[in-house]
Design a protein around this motif. Structure first.
Motif, mmCIF file in Angstrom:
data_model
loop_
_atom_site.group_PDB
_atom_site.id
_atom_site.type_symbol
_atom_site.label_atom_id
_atom_site.label_comp_id
_atom_site.label_asym_id
_atom_site.label_seq_id
_atom_site.Cartn_x
_atom_site.Cartn_y
_atom_site.Cartn_z
ATOM 1 N N TYR A 42 6.790 34.058 -18.306
ATOM 2 C CA TYR A 42 7.247 32.998 -19.191
ATOM 3 C C TYR A 42 7.039 33.355 -20.654
ATOM 4 O O TYR A 42 7.790 32.933 -21.518
ATOM 5 N N ASP A 43 5.985 34.096 -20.930
ATOM 6 C CA ASP A 43 5.675 34.484 -22.305
ATOM 7 C C ASP A 43 5.105 35.902 -22.271
ATOM 8 O O ASP A 43 4.162 36.178 -21.539
ATOM 9 N N LYS A 44 5.713 36.803 -23.050
ATOM 10 C CA LYS A 44 5.252 38.202 -23.036
ATOM 11 C C LYS A 44 3.930 38.403 -23.750
ATOM 12 O O LYS A 44 3.312 39.460 -23.650
ATOM 13 N N GLY A 45 3.449 37.395 -24.467
ATOM 14 C CA GLY A 45 2.180 37.529 -25.161
ATOM 15 C C GLY A 45 2.309 38.433 -26.374
ATOM 16 O O GLY A 45 3.382 38.562 -26.958
ATOM 17 N N HIS A 46 1.226 39.078 -26.749
ATOM 18 C CA HIS A 46 1.194 39.905 -27.959
ATOM 19 C C HIS A 46 0.107 40.964 -27.804
ATOM 20 O O HIS A 46 -0.704 40.915 -26.889
ATOM 21 N N GLY A 47 0.095 41.913 -28.710
ATOM 22 C CA GLY A 47 -0.952 42.924 -28.724
ATOM 23 C C GLY A 47 -2.259 42.328 -29.180
ATOM 24 O O GLY A 47 -2.275 41.255 -29.777
ATOM 25 N N PRO A 48 -3.366 42.905 -28.887
ATOM 26 C CA PRO A 48 -3.485 44.184 -28.190
ATOM 27 C C PRO A 48 -3.358 44.019 -26.674
ATOM 28 O O PRO A 48 -3.509 42.929 -26.130
ATOM 29 N N ILE A 49 -3.085 45.133 -26.025
ATOM 30 C CA ILE A 49 -3.036 45.161 -24.571
ATOM 31 C C ILE A 49 -4.465 45.067 -24.039
ATOM 32 O O ILE A 49 -5.369 45.732 -24.549
ATOM 33 N N GLU A 50 -4.660 44.234 -23.035
ATOM 34 C CA GLU A 50 -5.957 44.120 -22.368
ATOM 35 C C GLU A 50 -5.888 44.907 -21.073
ATOM 36 O O GLU A 50 -4.967 44.724 -20.284
ATOM 37 N N ALA A 51 -6.838 45.794 -20.867
ATOM 38 C CA ALA A 51 -6.839 46.659 -19.679
ATOM 39 C C ALA A 51 -8.128 46.458 -18.883
ATOM 40 O O ALA A 51 -9.214 46.347 -19.463
ATOM 41 N N GLU A 52 -7.982 46.407 -17.585
ATOM 42 C CA GLU A 52 -9.119 46.276 -16.677
ATOM 43 C C GLU A 52 -9.999 47.527 -16.773
ATOM 44 O O GLU A 52 -9.502 48.650 -16.838
ATOM 45 N N VAL A 53 -11.299 47.324 -16.771
ATOM 46 C CA VAL A 53 -12.244 48.443 -16.772
ATOM 47 C C VAL A 53 -12.249 49.069 -15.375
ATOM 48 O O VAL A 53 -12.346 48.372 -14.370
ATOM 49 N N ILE A 54 -12.144 50.382 -15.317
ATOM 50 C CA ILE A 54 -12.149 51.097 -14.037
ATOM 51 C C ILE A 54 -13.528 51.723 -13.829
ATOM 52 O O ILE A 54 -13.993 52.524 -14.639
ATOM 53 N N ALA A 55 -14.157 51.331 -12.731
ATOM 54 C CA ALA A 55 -15.469 51.868 -12.361
ATOM 55 C C ALA A 55 -15.250 52.894 -11.248
ATOM 56 O O ALA A 55 -14.815 52.545 -10.149
ATOM 57 N N ALA A 56 -15.519 54.149 -11.557
ATOM 58 C CA ALA A 56 -15.293 55.214 -10.584
ATOM 59 C C ALA A 56 -16.319 56.320 -10.772
ATOM 60 O O ALA A 56 -16.825 56.538 -11.875
ATOM 61 N N ASP A 57 -16.605 57.015 -9.677
ATOM 62 C CA ASP A 57 -17.516 58.158 -9.684
ATOM 63 C C ASP A 57 -16.695 59.427 -9.471
ATOM 64 O O ASP A 57 -15.791 59.455 -8.624
ATOM 65 N N PHE A 58 -17.029 60.465 -10.222
ATOM 66 C CA PHE A 58 -16.280 61.720 -10.176
ATOM 67 C C PHE A 58 -17.211 62.884 -9.864
ATOM 68 O O PHE A 58 -18.334 62.925 -10.349
ATOM 69 N N GLU A 59 -16.694 63.833 -9.089
ATOM 70 C CA GLU A 59 -17.363 65.104 -8.850
ATOM 71 C C GLU A 59 -16.299 66.187 -8.950
ATOM 72 O O GLU A 59 -15.402 66.269 -8.110
#
Length: 145
Positions: A78-95
């Motif tokens: 209904y409404d595209k909103g505005h900046g800034p873009i809000e992004a989900e925090v990604i919690a991940a483990d890497f090896e």
């Protein structure tokens, strides 16, 4: 429910990563705690990721403009909103398998500036670190120290 790129200079996974459990690519293991995410590592040199001294990690989940409005099913905007873009925090483990002895992993902001260091260690040829901690970001720069 996964999309995978597993080449020497690019490693990427996208989809329902938490349900997939530990994701194993050649030279890389990922354990994501978010339901959905896109994760990509790219060598910023001509070397394969396992030998590169300069790597860009991109991690993103759900993202949208601030104030965007949708119907209950999230199928009509209904409404595209505005900046800034809000992004989900990604919690991940890497090896990551590596020939490099020590790395620094820095969260990078949207201007390309380092905003905080993520704890990382190289033990027995494996770089281990996690995202989503004190300095959550969409981008991380992984560089030899």
């Amino acid at each position: 429910r996964l999309f995978v790129i597993d080449s020497p200079r690019t490693k990427a996974v996208s989809g329902f990563l938490n349900a997939a459990g530990e994701i194993v690519l050649k030279g890389l293991k990922i354990k994501c705690r978010n339901e959905y995410a896109v994760i990509a590592l790219s060598s910023l040199t001509d070397d394969p990721i396992t030998e590169s001294e300069n790597i860009l990690l991109t991690v993103v989940g759900h993202a949208d403009n601030t104030g965007a409005v949708y119907n209950d099913n999230h199928t009509i905007q209904y409404d595209k909103g505005h900046g800034p873009i809000e992004a989900e925090v990604i919690a991940a483990d890497f090896e990551l398998d590596t020939t490099v002895n020590a790395f620094r992993v820095d969260a990078i902001n949207s201007f390309g500036m380092q905003v905080g260091q993520t704890p990382a260690e190289v033990v027995d040829g494996k770089l281990r670190f996690s995202t989503g901690g004190d300095f959550p970001s969409v981008y991380y720069l992984i560089q030899k120290i």
